[in-house]
Design a protein around this motif. Structure first.
Motif, short mmCIF file in Angstrom:
data_model
loop_
_atom_site.label_atom_id
_atom_site.label_comp_id
_atom_site.label_asym_id
_atom_site.label_seq_id
_atom_site.Cartn_x
_atom_site.Cartn_y
_atom_site.Cartn_z
N VAL A 269 0.84 -0.79 -0.40
CA VAL A 269 0.11 0.30 0.22
C VAL A 269 1.22 1.15 0.40
CG1 VAL A 269 -1.61 1.00 1.61
CG2 VAL A 269 -2.16 -1.50 1.26
N GLN A 270 1.85 1.40 0.52
CA GLN A 270 2.51 2.16 0.90
C GLN A 270 3.71 2.82 -0.60
OE1 GLN A 270 3.92 3.76 4.55
NE2 GLN A 270 4.14 5.03 2.80
N LEU A 271 3.95 1.43 -1.34
CA LEU A 271 4.65 1.81 -2.16
C LEU A 271 3.36 2.07 -3.98
CD1 LEU A 271 6.80 1.14 -4.63
CD2 LEU A 271 6.05 -0.84 -5.10
N ALA A 272 2.24 2.07 -3.53
CA ALA A 272 0.92 2.26 -4.28
C ALA A 272 0.50 4.10 -3.84
CB ALA A 272 -0.14 1.36 -4.25
N VAL A 273 0.90 4.09 -2.82
CA VAL A 273 0.21 5.57 -2.68
C VAL A 273 0.58 6.42 -2.97
CG1 VAL A 273 0.26 7.19 -0.64
CG2 VAL A 273 -1.33 4.80 -0.57
N GLU A 274 2.34 5.98 -3.02
CA GLU A 274 3.72 7.48 -3.00
C GLU A 274 4.10 7.15 -4.63
OE1 GLU A 274 6.98 5.38 -0.91
OE2 GLU A 274 6.47 6.12 1.51
N SER A 275 3.61 5.63 -5.39
CA SER A 275 4.16 6.51 -6.84
C SER A 275 3.19 6.81 -7.63
CB SER A 275 3.96 4.93 -7.30
OG SER A 275 5.19 4.04 -6.46
N VAL A 276 1.55 7.26 -6.97
CA VAL A 276 0.43 7.74 -8.02
C VAL A 276 0.42 8.86 -8.54
CG1 VAL A 276 -1.64 7.95 -7.82
CG2 VAL A 276 -1.22 5.98 -7.87
N PRO A 277 1.20 9.26 -7.28
CA PRO A 277 1.20 11.39 -6.90
C PRO A 277 2.05 11.45 -7.92
CG PRO A 277 0.52 10.68 -4.95
CD PRO A 277 0.84 9.31 -5.21
N LYS A 278 3.18 10.26 -7.82
CA LYS A 278 4.44 11.00 -9.16
C LYS A 278 4.13 10.60 -10.59
CE LYS A 278 7.87 8.25 -5.75
NZ LYS A 278 8.52 7.48 -4.68
N VAL A 279 3.28 9.63 -10.39
CA VAL A 279 2.63 9.70 -12.12
C VAL A 279 2.17 10.68 -12.29
CG1 VAL A 279 1.41 8.70 -13.45
CG2 VAL A 279 2.63 6.96 -11.63
N ILE A 280 1.19 11.29 -11.35
CA ILE A 280 0.51 12.88 -12.20
C ILE A 280 1.44 13.83 -11.74
CG2 ILE A 280 -1.69 13.60 -10.95
CD1 ILE A 280 -3.02 11.48 -9.90
N GLU A 281 2.29 14.53 -11.14
CA GLU A 281 2.91 14.84 -11.25
C GLU A 281 3.98 15.02 -12.74
OE1 GLU A 281 4.89 17.38 -7.72
OE2 GLU A 281 5.90 15.14 -8.13
N ARG A 282 4.57 13.96 -12.99
CA ARG A 282 5.12 13.63 -13.90
C ARG A 282 4.05 13.33 -15.60
NH1 ARG A 282 9.43 8.97 -12.55
NH2 ARG A 282 9.98 10.10 -10.72
N SER A 283 3.03 13.84 -14.87
CA SER A 283 1.88 13.40 -16.33
C SER A 283 1.22 14.98 -16.68
CB SER A 283 0.90 13.05 -16.03
OG SER A 283 1.45 11.17 -16.23
N ILE A 284 0.91 16.49 -15.67
CA ILE A 284 0.34 16.98 -15.54
C ILE A 284 0.98 18.20 -16.51
CG2 ILE A 284 -1.16 16.85 -14.24
CD1 ILE A 284 0.86 19.03 -12.21
N ALA A 285 1.65 18.34 -16.94
CA ALA A 285 2.62 19.06 -17.68
C ALA A 285 3.08 18.90 -18.91
CB ALA A 285 3.56 19.65 -17.12
N LEU A 286 2.42 17.37 -19.56
CA LEU A 286 2.36 16.52 -20.83
C LEU A 286 0.73 17.22 -21.60
CD1 LEU A 286 3.78 13.33 -19.77
CD2 LEU A 286 5.12 15.13 -20.48
N GLU A 287 1.32 17.65 -22.49
CA GLU A 287 -0.13 17.74 -23.56
C GLU A 287 -0.89 17.02 -23.93
OE1 GLU A 287 -0.57 19.35 -28.65
OE2 GLU A 287 1.46 18.84 -27.61
N ASN A 288 -1.93 17.57 -24.02
CA ASN A 288 -3.90 16.09 -24.15
C ASN A 288 -3.17 15.28 -22.59
OD1 ASN A 288 -5.89 16.19 -25.02
ND2 ASN A 288 -4.76 14.67 -26.67
N THR A 289 -2.92 15.29 -21.20
CA THR A 289 -3.32 14.12 -20.55
C THR A 289 -4.44 13.36 -20.30
OG1 THR A 289 -1.32 14.93 -19.54
CG2 THR A 289 -2.93 14.07 -18.27
N MET A 290 -5.44 14.04 -19.84
CA MET A 290 -6.53 14.03 -20.19
C MET A 290 -7.33 12.63 -21.14
SD MET A 290 -7.48 15.25 -17.79
CE MET A 290 -9.08 14.34 -17.02
#
Length: 283
Positions: free
Chosen positions: A240-261
């Motif tokens: 659970v610790q790994l999953a909880v910590e990993s998802v925000p990292k993915v989102i943080e790296r994705s929000i600046a990318l074009e057309n993420t949605m």
């Protein structure tokens, strides 16, 4: 190499479900086998309209019968999107035939969020999912799914411990499953998951910083990482610790990318981290 059966839909474009689970499982040094429940042209978020949908309910028994002819079994079964009560009933019958002795079932009862059912789901579906949960080793609902399955009042915002304990106790009464309740602890600044490990009765709330926005596929990323860690021997709290910590990292790296949605989250950028986690776990 341990083999994980991934039971999920396939969205051909826009990363979610099987196209998220399979590479994550593979990066964590596990073999992935798929049993697709449906085939869609794209993910079903509001960024796409008029997507195609092919129900694979009639194909699933043919696939499983072929496997059974060779006595193919799996160390773990990770269940996500199921499209109908008929598919749930099919798995209730076949899971014992597909799981190796000592294997585990991780069930993400995908059906609802934000207090409401997704399109095509209803209370009868939730009631049958409650029956399938009796075969699970780990049950992975969000708040809405837990409320629908166990007929509790849904509450917006952060749930207090008494509400969480009520879900935990209801699950424990009916199933042998450990519980991971996603979205627990969300308060606008933090998010995370509550876990209850049935093996040692340990429990707790694990949180990480909340990165704003609702993105398609976050639950699939969480569930896939959790599954990969558990099958590799992590304890529930470690997974659970790994999953909880990993998802925000993915989102943080994705929000600046074009057309993420439309494109989906850039989970590929953490696959190396997940591989390293497994290597460290084995050393």
């Amino acid at each position: 190499m341990k083999n994980v059966l991934i039971i999920h839909d396939i969205s051909c474009y826009g990363k979610c479900s099987t196209t998220v689970a399979l590479p994550i499982i593979s990066s964590m040094e596990l073999a992935g086998t798929i049993l697709p429940t449906s085939l869609l042209s794209t993910h079903t978020g509001p960024e796409f309209e008029n997507f195609t949908f092919l129900d694979l309910t009639d194909e699933m028994p043919k696939i499983v019968d072929h496997w059974k002819a060779y006595d193919l079994r799996f160390e773990a079964i990770y269940i996500g999107y199921l499209g109908s009560i008929k598919q749930i009933k099919f798995l209730e019958k076949e899971i014992p035939n597909l799981l190796k002795e000592g294997g585990q079932v991780i069930l993400d009862p995908v059906m609802a969020d934000g207090g409401n059912f997704y399109y095509g789901f209803d209370q009868a579906y939730a009631d049958e999912m409650r029956q399938l949960a009796k075969l699970a080793d780990v049950l992975l609902p969000n708040y809405t799914e837990a409320a629908k399955m166990y007929q509790l009042d849904y509450k917006d915002g952060k749930w207090n411990q008494a509400d969480i304990d009520q879900v935990r106790d209801l699950v424990a009464e009916e199933t042998p499953a450990s519980l991971v309740l996603t979205g627990a602890g969300f308060d606008g600044e933090k998010t995370g998951a509550f876990y209850y490990d049935v093996k040692d009765q340990s429990q707790g709330l694990i949180q990480a910083d909340y990165i704003g926005g609702a993105y398609h596929g976050t639950g699939d990323i969480f569930g896939s990482i959790l599954t990969g860690a558990l099958v590799n021997g992590s304890s529930l709290v470690e997974a659970v610790q790994l999953a909880v910590e990993s998802v925000p990292k993915v989102i943080e790296r994705s929000i600046a990318l074009e057309n993420t949605m439309q494109e989906g989250l850039a989970f590929e950028e953490i696959l190396g981290d997940l591989s390293q986690y497994v290597r460290d776990l084995k050393n």
